[in-house]
Design a protein around this motif. Structure first.
Motif: not given
Length: 249
Positions: A1-8
């Motif tokens: 499942x692809x993430x809805x949020x990418x955070x750094x």
């Protein structure tokens, strides 16, 4: 499942950065944490939460390491999320000295590299890599010291003022990204311990910080992290470019 949020999140192995990373580890999130060393607690938390965690080890006070880290993000950032968040949290208050004793050029350069240069190159990578069609948000963790001159903190004040002004330029360039530079208040972290151990002849305000600690007036990293993440997620984020978390519930 692809993430809805990418955070750094930078400086993610301890203090506020670790608290931010911990709070971000939720299903549907792909978190990229950047610190000098990996954090086993974050790894364990990720496995429990179902979030995707990628820990990058880099000393961001080293320009070459910061550049390599930025280049890696530019090449490998997942491209199909709905929201992308970059939190430049890594920073140092050192060297703490009065102007006449600020003679260690290497220490001064390390502070500028960590507090300012690394943020600039990571933002450049973020702008290149995060799709322009997505909801892109950048938060630079600043300080009241960047807005109020504090004796003994010449370098820290200068770096945070530079970060504030850079954030204003970024906003003025209209990259289709929401940005803010946020003073997070006084938090009970390792940085505060360093401040309390300062030489009073170099940092005259040391007693004030010692008293705040003594009287339990420091916020916990977890409490401020939750406030910051609510602040970033709010529809009004980026309306006020130079902000203070104490202006928000």
């Amino acid at each position: 499942m692809e993430a809805s949020t990418v955070a750094i999140v930078t400086g993610a192995s301890r203090g506020l950065g670790k608290a931010l990373a911990t709070s971000l580890l939720k299903p549907g999130t792909h978190l990229i944490s950047i610190a000098r060393s990996e954090n086993a607690e974050l790894t364990q938390q990720a496995s429990v939460s179902g979030a995707v965690l990628e820990q990058m080890c880099a000393d961001l006070s080293d320009p070459l390491a910061a550049q390599a880290c930025a280049d890696s993000i530019a090449l490998q950032l997942p491209r199909h999320a709905q929201r992308y968040v970059l939190i430049n949290n890594a920073g140092t208050v050192e060297p703490i000295s009065q102007a006449g004793d600020l003679s260690d050029a290497s220490a001064i350069a390390r502070a500028f590299n960590l507090n300012v240069t690394s943020a600039i190159v990571l933002i450049a990578a973020f702008l290149r890599a995060a799709p322009a069609t997505s909801d892109r948000r950048i938060l630079n963790i600043s300080s009241g010291a960047g807005r109020n001159p504090t004796p003994g903190w010449g370098v820290y004040c200068a770096t945070k003022a530079a970060l504030d002004h850079y954030t204003q330029v970024l906003d003025a360039e209209h990259h289709g990204v929401r940005v803010a530079s946020l003073a997070p208040g006084v938090i009970d972290t390792g940085m505060q311990a360093k401040i309390r151990s300062s030489d009073p002849s170099q940092f005259p305000n040391v007693q004030r910080f010692a008293q705040m600690h003594e009287h339990g007036q420091l916020s916990t990293p977890a409490a401020i992290a939750e406030k910051i993440l609510r602040y970033i997620a709010h529809d009004s984020f980026g309306t006020t470019v130079l902000d203070d978390i104490r202006n928000h519930a």
